[in-house]
Design a protein around this motif. Sequence first.
Motif, PDB file in Angstrom:
ATOM      1  N   ASP A 112       0.812  -1.226   0.000  1.00  0.00           N
ATOM      2  CA  ASP A 112       0.000   0.000   0.000  1.00  0.00           C
ATOM      3  C   ASP A 112       0.838   1.265   0.000  1.00  0.00           C
ATOM      4  O   ASP A 112       0.290   2.370  -0.050  1.00  0.00           O
ATOM      5  N   SER A 113       2.163   1.144   0.072  1.00  0.00           N
ATOM      6  CA  SER A 113       3.034   2.318   0.087  1.00  0.00           C
ATOM      7  C   SER A 113       2.965   3.043  -1.253  1.00  0.00           C
ATOM      8  O   SER A 113       2.678   2.449  -2.292  1.00  0.00           O
ATOM      9  N   ASN A 114       3.253   4.339  -1.210  1.00  0.00           N
ATOM     10  CA  ASN A 114       3.240   5.135  -2.442  1.00  0.00           C
ATOM     11  C   ASN A 114       4.623   5.637  -2.835  1.00  0.00           C
ATOM     12  O   ASN A 114       4.760   6.480  -3.709  1.00  0.00           O
ATOM     13  N   ASN A 115       5.652   5.132  -2.181  1.00  0.00           N
ATOM     14  CA  ASN A 115       7.018   5.485  -2.572  1.00  0.00           C
ATOM     15  C   ASN A 115       7.943   4.320  -2.251  1.00  0.00           C
ATOM     16  O   ASN A 115       7.636   3.453  -1.434  1.00  0.00           O
ATOM     17  N   ILE A 116       9.090   4.301  -2.909  1.00  0.00           N
ATOM     18  CA  ILE A 116      10.002   3.154  -2.813  1.00  0.00           C
ATOM     19  C   ILE A 116      10.635   3.032  -1.435  1.00  0.00           C
ATOM     20  O   ILE A 116      10.934   1.927  -0.982  1.00  0.00           O
ATOM     21  N   SER A 117      10.804   4.149  -0.717  1.00  0.00           N
ATOM     22  CA  SER A 117      11.416   4.091   0.612  1.00  0.00           C
ATOM     23  C   SER A 117      10.527   3.329   1.585  1.00  0.00           C
ATOM     24  O   SER A 117      10.978   2.434   2.306  1.00  0.00           O
ATOM     25  N   HIS A 118       9.222   3.684   1.628  1.00  0.00           N
ATOM     26  CA  HIS A 118       8.282   2.992   2.512  1.00  0.00           C
ATOM     27  C   HIS A 118       8.097   1.542   2.071  1.00  0.00           C
ATOM     28  O   HIS A 118       7.972   0.633   2.902  1.00  0.00           O
ATOM     29  N   LEU A 119       8.078   1.329   0.766  1.00  0.00           N
ATOM     30  CA  LEU A 119       7.923  -0.023   0.249  1.00  0.00           C
ATOM     31  C   LEU A 119       9.049  -0.925   0.751  1.00  0.00           C
ATOM     32  O   LEU A 119       8.817  -2.030   1.232  1.00  0.00           O
ATOM     33  N   LYS A 120      10.296  -0.427   0.665  1.00  0.00           N
ATOM     34  CA  LYS A 120      11.439  -1.229   1.114  1.00  0.00           C
ATOM     35  C   LYS A 120      11.460  -1.374   2.632  1.00  0.00           C
ATOM     36  O   LYS A 120      11.838  -2.426   3.156  1.00  0.00           O
ATOM     37  N   TYR A 121      11.048  -0.335   3.341  1.00  0.00           N
ATOM     38  CA  TYR A 121      11.059  -0.381   4.803  1.00  0.00           C
ATOM     39  C   TYR A 121      10.134  -1.485   5.329  1.00  0.00           C
ATOM     40  O   TYR A 121      10.538  -2.329   6.144  1.00  0.00           O
ATOM     41  N   TYR A 122       8.896  -1.495   4.843  1.00  0.00           N
ATOM     42  CA  TYR A 122       7.952  -2.503   5.324  1.00  0.00           C
ATOM     43  C   TYR A 122       8.269  -3.890   4.761  1.00  0.00           C
ATOM     44  O   TYR A 122       7.985  -4.904   5.407  1.00  0.00           O
ATOM     45  N   ALA A 123       8.873  -3.929   3.578  1.00  0.00           N
ATOM     46  CA  ALA A 123       9.298  -5.218   3.033  1.00  0.00           C
ATOM     47  C   ALA A 123      10.371  -5.837   3.922  1.00  0.00           C
ATOM     48  O   ALA A 123      10.357  -7.046   4.187  1.00  0.00           O
ATOM     49  N   ASN A 124      11.279  -5.008   4.399  1.00  0.00           N
ATOM     50  CA  ASN A 124      12.334  -5.512   5.282  1.00  0.00           C
ATOM     51  C   ASN A 124      11.769  -5.988   6.616  1.00  0.00           C
ATOM     52  O   ASN A 124      12.200  -7.015   7.158  1.00  0.00           O
ATOM     53  N   ARG A 125      10.787  -5.252   7.145  1.00  0.00           N
ATOM     54  CA  ARG A 125      10.162  -5.667   8.407  1.00  0.00           C
ATOM     55  C   ARG A 125       9.426  -6.999   8.230  1.00  0.00           C
ATOM     56  O   ARG A 125       9.452  -7.860   9.109  1.00  0.00           O
ATOM     57  N   SER A 126       8.776  -7.164   7.090  1.00  0.00           N
ATOM     58  CA  SER A 126       8.097  -8.421   6.809  1.00  0.00           C
ATOM     59  C   SER A 126       9.111  -9.552   6.685  1.00  0.00           C
ATOM     60  O   SER A 126       8.898 -10.659   7.183  1.00  0.00           O
ATOM     61  N   LEU A 127      10.233  -9.272   6.037  1.00  0.00           N
ATOM     62  CA  LEU A 127      11.290 -10.272   5.872  1.00  0.00           C
ATOM     63  C   LEU A 127      11.818 -10.742   7.221  1.00  0.00           C
ATOM     64  O   LEU A 127      12.001 -11.947   7.446  1.00  0.00           O
ATOM     65  N   GLU A 128      12.043  -9.802   8.134  1.00  0.00           N
ATOM     66  CA  GLU A 128      12.543 -10.156   9.458  1.00  0.00           C
ATOM     67  C   GLU A 128      11.522 -10.994  10.230  1.00  0.00           C
ATOM     68  O   GLU A 128      11.877 -11.942  10.937  1.00  0.00           O
ATOM     69  N   ALA A 129      10.245 -10.671  10.080  1.00  0.00           N
ATOM     70  CA  ALA A 129       9.188 -11.438  10.755  1.00  0.00           C
ATOM     71  C   ALA A 129       9.124 -12.867  10.195  1.00  0.00           C
ATOM     72  O   ALA A 129       8.935 -13.830  10.945  1.00  0.00           O
ATOM     73  N   PHE A 130       9.306 -13.003   8.903  1.00  0.00           N
ATOM     74  CA  PHE A 130       9.295 -14.335   8.301  1.00  0.00           C
ATOM     75  C   PHE A 130      10.480 -15.175   8.806  1.00  0.00           C
ATOM     76  O   PHE A 130      10.347 -16.384   9.020  1.00  0.00           O
ATOM     77  N   LYS A 131      11.635 -14.529   8.976  1.00  0.00           N
ATOM     78  CA  LYS A 131      12.798 -15.259   9.475  1.00  0.00           C
ATOM     79  C   LYS A 131      12.542 -15.795  10.882  1.00  0.00           C
ATOM     80  O   LYS A 131      12.943 -16.911  11.220  1.00  0.00           O
ATOM     81  N   LEU A 132      11.889 -14.994  11.701  1.00  0.00           N
ATOM     82  CA  LEU A 132      11.531 -15.446  13.041  1.00  0.00           C
ATOM     83  C   LEU A 132      10.518 -16.589  12.973  1.00  0.00           C
ATOM     84  O   LEU A 132      10.565 -17.545  13.760  1.00  0.00           O
ATOM     85  N   ALA A 133       9.603 -16.479  12.028  1.00  0.00           N
ATOM     86  CA  ALA A 133       8.590 -17.516  11.864  1.00  0.00           C
ATOM     87  C   ALA A 133       9.221 -18.844  11.454  1.00  0.00           C
ATOM     88  O   ALA A 133       8.781 -19.915  11.894  1.00  0.00           O
ATOM     89  N   ILE A 134      10.263 -18.773  10.618  1.00  0.00           N
ATOM     90  CA  ILE A 134      10.941 -19.988  10.155  1.00  0.00           C
ATOM     91  C   ILE A 134      11.485 -20.789  11.333  1.00  0.00           C
ATOM     92  O   ILE A 134      11.348 -22.013  11.399  1.00  0.00           O
ATOM     93  N   ASN A 135      12.105 -20.085  12.289  1.00  0.00           N
ATOM     94  CA  ASN A 135      12.655 -20.773  13.463  1.00  0.00           C
ATOM     95  C   ASN A 135      11.577 -21.516  14.241  1.00  0.00           C
ATOM     96  O   ASN A 135      11.789 -22.636  14.727  1.00  0.00           O
ATOM     97  N   ALA A 136      10.419 -20.896  14.371  1.00  0.00           N
ATOM     98  CA  ALA A 136       9.317 -21.534  15.096  1.00  0.00           C
ATOM     99  C   ALA A 136       8.680 -22.643  14.274  1.00  0.00           C
ATOM    100  O   ALA A 136       8.293 -23.683  14.795  1.00  0.00           O
ATOM    101  N   LEU A 137       8.591 -22.438  12.952  1.00  0.00           N
ATOM    102  CA  LEU A 137       7.945 -23.418  12.086  1.00  0.00           C
ATOM    103  C   LEU A 137       8.724 -24.731  12.003  1.00  0.00           C
ATOM    104  O   LEU A 137       8.151 -25.788  11.742  1.00  0.00           O
ATOM    105  N   GLU A 138      10.026 -24.661  12.226  1.00  0.00           N
ATOM    106  CA  GLU A 138      10.844 -25.872  12.161  1.00  0.00           C
ATOM    107  C   GLU A 138      10.452 -26.874  13.257  1.00  0.00           C
ATOM    108  O   GLU A 138      10.703 -28.072  13.132  1.00  0.00           O
TER     109      GLU A 138
END
Length: 251
Positions: A43-69
Amino acid sequence: MKQFYLIIGFLITLNSYGQNNNDCYDANSYLVNAYSHVKESYDSNNISHLKYYANRSLEAFKLAINALENCDCEAALDLSNKSIELLAKVDPVETFEDGRFFIKRARELSKKSVIEIDKCAYANASYEDTETNKKAELSDLQKQQEDLRKQQEALKLKAATIKNKLALQEEKALALKKEQLMISYKTDIDTHVKTYNNTLKMYGCDVIPLEAIESTINISEKRSEDIKQYYLDQLKALTTAYLSRLDACQQ
């Protein structure tokens, strides 16, 4: 003795089951956060916000991987790994459109991963308990999201207020500086006019007294450099007129 070992085995199995459920609940929480962030990125309207929230999502997925194992939920694990691969491609992109291409695919997979972890997390719970837990967790997440939204809005409002105050202060400071400059330049011009006229009078030059030229435009709206140049040009013209009259008087 045989009965004793059966009891011990049951307790070990029960403990393992409890740990498994805890990991699934943790994974669920991380995946919900990952999905929330990837939606913000989309939903971001600029590349800075897009990358910022993409990185936060990436970090959350990495944490999820540890639990999913330890959660025994292969579908959610597979979807999470695919989402990580997509989100990792966002940061290097140079255009908003390229980043959003990966974000869109990651958002779809992220949504599916939340659905899959829900299935795993509550597979062994009763229908009533499952619905109650889902509603409680959703309510809690919604409350956290609403609280976060309110905090963000408050911060935006505060930042805008501070920015406006600073701009107003800078504007007032600049106007005051210009006013002081103009007073200083006018005083200098008036001093020269008085000195030149006294000199002409002392030498008996019967001429019309010199006068400072009044500006027909609003000088205060000009830049400080332009204001300085205006009065400098006026002083040059005044001095030229003075020297001209002095020469005519000598003749």
